[in-house]
Enzyme design. Structure first.
Site, PDB file in Angstrom:
ATOM      1  N   GLU A 152       0.750  -1.292  -0.092  1.00  0.00           N
ATOM      2  CA  GLU A 152       0.088  -0.105   0.039  1.00  0.00           C
ATOM      3  C   GLU A 152       0.933   1.319   0.130  1.00  0.00           C
ATOM      4  O   GLU A 152       0.993   1.998   0.837  1.00  0.00           O
ATOM      5  CB  GLU A 152      -1.001  -0.072   1.260  1.00  0.00           C
ATOM      6  CG  GLU A 152      -1.897  -1.241   1.096  1.00  0.00           C
ATOM      7  CD  GLU A 152      -2.897  -1.070   2.254  1.00  0.00           C
ATOM      8  OE1 GLU A 152      -2.581  -0.580   3.233  1.00  0.00           O
ATOM      9  OE2 GLU A 152      -4.086  -2.059   2.356  1.00  0.00           O
ATOM     10  N   GLU A 305      -6.668  -8.323  -0.292  1.00  0.00           N
ATOM     11  CA  GLU A 305      -6.765  -8.319   1.118  1.00  0.00           C
ATOM     12  C   GLU A 305      -8.329  -7.923   1.078  1.00  0.00           C
ATOM     13  O   GLU A 305      -8.707  -6.930   0.719  1.00  0.00           O
ATOM     14  CB  GLU A 305      -5.917  -7.544   1.853  1.00  0.00           C
ATOM     15  CG  GLU A 305      -4.382  -7.846   2.002  1.00  0.00           C
ATOM     16  CD  GLU A 305      -3.750  -6.810   2.635  1.00  0.00           C
ATOM     17  OE1 GLU A 305      -4.007  -5.995   3.232  1.00  0.00           O
ATOM     18  OE2 GLU A 305      -2.336  -6.654   2.441  1.00  0.00           O
TER      19      GLU A 305
HETATM   20  C1  GLA Z   1      -4.243  -3.134   5.011  1.00  0.00           C
HETATM   21  C2  GLA Z   1      -2.825  -3.559   4.924  1.00  0.00           C
HETATM   22  C3  GLA Z   1      -2.780  -4.776   6.117  1.00  0.00           C
HETATM   23  C4  GLA Z   1      -3.521  -4.342   7.421  1.00  0.00           C
HETATM   24  C5  GLA Z   1      -4.909  -4.161   6.919  1.00  0.00           C
HETATM   25  C6  GLA Z   1      -5.799  -3.809   8.075  1.00  0.00           C
HETATM   26  O1  GLA Z   1      -4.555  -3.876   3.942  1.00  0.00           O
HETATM   27  O2  GLA Z   1      -2.309  -4.025   3.774  1.00  0.00           O
HETATM   28  O3  GLA Z   1      -1.247  -4.894   6.493  1.00  0.00           O
HETATM   29  O4  GLA Z   1      -3.048  -3.345   8.006  1.00  0.00           O
HETATM   30  O5  GLA Z   1      -4.996  -2.998   6.021  1.00  0.00           O
HETATM   31  O6  GLA Z   1      -7.407  -3.665   7.531  1.00  0.00           O
END
Ligand code: GLA
Length: 676
Positions: A152, A305
């Site tokens: 991210e 995710e």
């Molecule tokens: C993102 C991050 C994860 C985690 C989630 C929590 O997807 O990549 O590492 O922190 O958020 O929602």
């Protein structure tokens, strides 16, 4: 993008796996539970830098070897992350300048994650080195599904390294200071720059920022992060690893990246997506994320995710029902995802995210949550044939395109616009939501892309437009398209310089209108139009210079003046909405417009029942996904075979509230839905 980035005989299922948090006996149980659930993919090493490189240049990969061996023995593949989103404490100590600086000049210190200054040479070098080490060591592993570079991207730095890199970027863009001063309109407020060194990122300052500087800094940050990404990719390729590379984009609340440009640099497009509401609008959120990502990818993509059991809204995490988790997972897949991956496999026992949901919750495998994990794994096996994309043509046929432009978002976030409640992302999503509610498939379009396949092209509140975008829109209309433009579009050029002589100066002639004044409504105030629509927040005093009135203001200060207008140009036409339609009015507007254009829902009688129907094309036929978000028992009838119940659907398939069906059918089949 490589087309072979995904397996075609199965969907990816699993998620972030962080065994370094657990003793070895838990690893053994993990493998057993993954087998039970049908997990085939994990993402490992996302935040493992401090363990992989405990001291600068000293690597410890023994534990990762063990993890990979265990996964291999269990038949589970992996995305290997480069851990560069979370620099280790030693890097910070050795190179304090690798920490990001906030707009107020304060340096963010160690203690969380994502504490990197993207332009810091020490950080960039260290990131390249650790990526190279991993690529050398694991780049040819047969279980390596792909590379998950960083995590991210999105930490914004305002420090000295960023300032220097920003100046270099500006020099490239403008060539000389005269051009920059002109573009940034620095004659105002004594901002004229005589030396490059005087230019800073938009730091905390006394009053309003220069809007052109703000947007250029956004563009720079996106490019700078993309350069950092590309350096890691180069190391991976240089090490001879041919595995697909991706980075997980965060959607849709982050606007740090120009996703179209990022998409060009990735072998597969992946996103992380978290519902932002427990209510029914969460379903439109899933569809929005899916359509946006499929559009960036130009085909299949990957949900990297999501949260298995929780929905974070405000300051609490609500429970996501197993039914919803399954419906959402199939919702992403219906719109092109090649799998359903989660953050994370096992809920952490401690640490900052121990209350985040997981496929194996704190309660362990004896839980409703893990049962849902197993159920989803089984379903993905049952629908595996859907994974093979069609030999040609799109995954989903669409006749409506919605223009999406990161620059549009950035420009509408600049300060002191006539009504700051107008939010780019909310406008785009509201348009998509209306189409979703009308059962109309849509996708997103990059300015300048081939738009000829869309009967209708929507442009939600695109405040700033460059010359190429203007020419592209004109060409689309002249060639027979129907362009639908939302309020406050085409006002300025790409430097936020207003085009004079009446709004929207960039596309006044194309729309056949001239706006003299913007008339914001007060918060909560509404105005009615002659067609019965309710508008809120935004109205404009407009005259027609060629267009025909479709609706007039019927109340308020502008009563009697045109509000919505249509203009014939070439073989096409444009429609301009000078007001912000409330969501219900917007829904009516889009449903009427699509009907008039002959654009029909997949299953007309599903509209309003809560049943979402998506037709995803595959190599062996079409697949009709039925996702029932409503509360009435429904029966779906049409020629096909439901892969989940293994039953023909010709005689009718009953779908319970919250239930799902994935039906193999042929192109062109028609479907009916009735209650009961
Ligand atoms: C993102 C991050 C994860 C985690 C989630 C929590 O997807 O990549 O590492 O922190 O958020 O929602």
């Amino acid at each position: 993008m490589t087309t072979h980035a995904f397996p075609t005989s199965s969907f990816l299922f699993g998620g972030d796996y962080n065994p370094e948090q657990w003793p070895r006996e838990v690893w053994a149980e993990d493998m057993e539970l993954m087998r039970r659930a049908g997990v085939n993919t994990t993402t490992i090493g996302v935040f493992s830098w401090a363990l992989l490189e405990p001291r600068e240049g000293e690597y410890d990969t023994g534990w990762l070897d063990e993890v990979i061996d265990a996964l291999d023995a269990a038949g589970v593949s992996f995305f290997l992350a480069t851990p560069t989103a979370s620099p280790p404490p030693w890097l910070t100590r050795a190179h304090p300048d690798a920490l990001p600086v906030r707009p107020d000049g304060s340096r963010v210190l160690h203690g969380s994650r994502d504490t990197y200054a993207i332009s810091s040479p020490a950080y960039r070098d260290a990131a390249r080195r650790v990526a190279r080490m991993l690529a050398d060591r694991y780049g040819h592993h047969p279980r390596l599904r792909g590379w998950h570079v960083h995590n991210e991207y999105g930490t914004i730095d305002h420090g000295p390294h960023a300032a220097a890199a920003f100046r270099r970027w500006l020099q490239q863009r403008y060539g000389n200071l005269e051009a920059l001063n002109d573009a940034w309109y620095t004659a105002f407020w004594s901002q004229h720059y005589g030396e490059w060194e005087d230019i800073l990122p938009p730091m905390q300052t006394q009053y309003l920022h220069n809007p052109a500087q703000v947007v250029d800094f956004k563009r720079f940050c996106s490019d700078e992060m993309l350069a950092a990404y590309s350096e890691q990719v180069a190391e991976i390729r240089d090490a001879g690893s041919a595995a697909p590379v991706t980075t997980n984009l965060m959607l849709p609340t982050w606007n740090h990246l120009d996703q179209w440009r990022w998409a060009e640099q990735q072998d597969l497009i992946s996103i992380d997506h978290y519902l932002d509401t427990t209510g029914p609008d969460g379903e439109t959120h899933v569809a929005y994320a899916g359509d946006l990502t499929r559009s960036w990818a130009g085909g299949p993509w990957l949900l990297m995710e999501q949260n298995a059991v929780g929905i974070r809204e405000g300051d609490r995490t609500y429970v996501k029902d197993p039914d919803r988790m399954i419906r959402n997972s199939l919702g992403y897949i219906a719109r092109g995802s090649q799998g359903s991956l989660f953050f994370q496999w096992r809920a952490s026992a401690a640490g900052a995210e121990s209350w985040h949901g997981a496929l194996v919750p704190h309660a362990g495998p004896e839980s409703r949550g893990f049962e849902a994990t197993v159920a989803l794994g089984r379903m993905l096996e049952q629908i595996a044939e859907v994974a093979e994309p069609p030999a040609e043509g799109p995954l989903i046929e669409t006749e409506v395109g919605i223009v999406w432009d990161a620059n549009g978002w950035w420009s509408l976030e600049t300060p002191h616009l006539p009504n700051e409640s107008l939010d780019y992302s909310a406008e785009v999503r509201a348009t998509h939501r209306s189409l979703w509610r009308a059962g109309i498939a849509a996708e997103f379009v990059r300015p300048d892309a081939d738009a000829s396949r869309y009967r209708v092209l929507a442009v939600p509140s695109l405040f700033a437009m460059d010359d190429a975008t203007v020419a592209w829109l004109e060409d689309y209309v002249r060639s027979g398209g129907h362009l639908v433009v939302g309020a406050f579009s085409g006002i300025a050029d790409e430097h936020q310089r207003v085009v004079l002589g009446g709004y929207p100066g960039r596309i006044r002639e194309l729309l056949g209108v001239r706006v003299e004044e913007i008339w914001p409504l007060a918060p909560g105030e509404t105005v009615t139009l002659s067609d019965g629509s309710t508008v809120e927040e935004w109205t404009e005093r407009m005259t027609l210079t060629g267009a025909q009135e479709l609706a007039a203001y019927a109340s308020g200060d502008l009563a009697g003046l045109p509000a919505i207008a249509r203009h014939a140009v070439g073989t096409g036409r444009s429609t301009y909405l000078s007001a912000r339609l409330r969501q219900d009015a917007r829904d009516d507007f889009w449903s009427r417009l699509c009907a008039a254009e002959g654009i029909t829902p997949e299953v007309p009688d599903a509209v309003g029942t809560g049943l979402e129907v998506v037709r995803r094309r595959g190599a062996n036929g079409d697949y009709v996904f039925c996702l029932h978000h409503g509360d009435q028992v429904l029966t779906v009838t049409g020629p096909g075979h439901d892969l989940l119940t293994d039953r023909p659907t010709d005689g009718g398939l009953v779908i319970q509230p919250g239930g799902v069906a994935v039906v193999r059918t042929s192109p062109g089949t028609t479907w009916r839905v009735h209650a009961g």
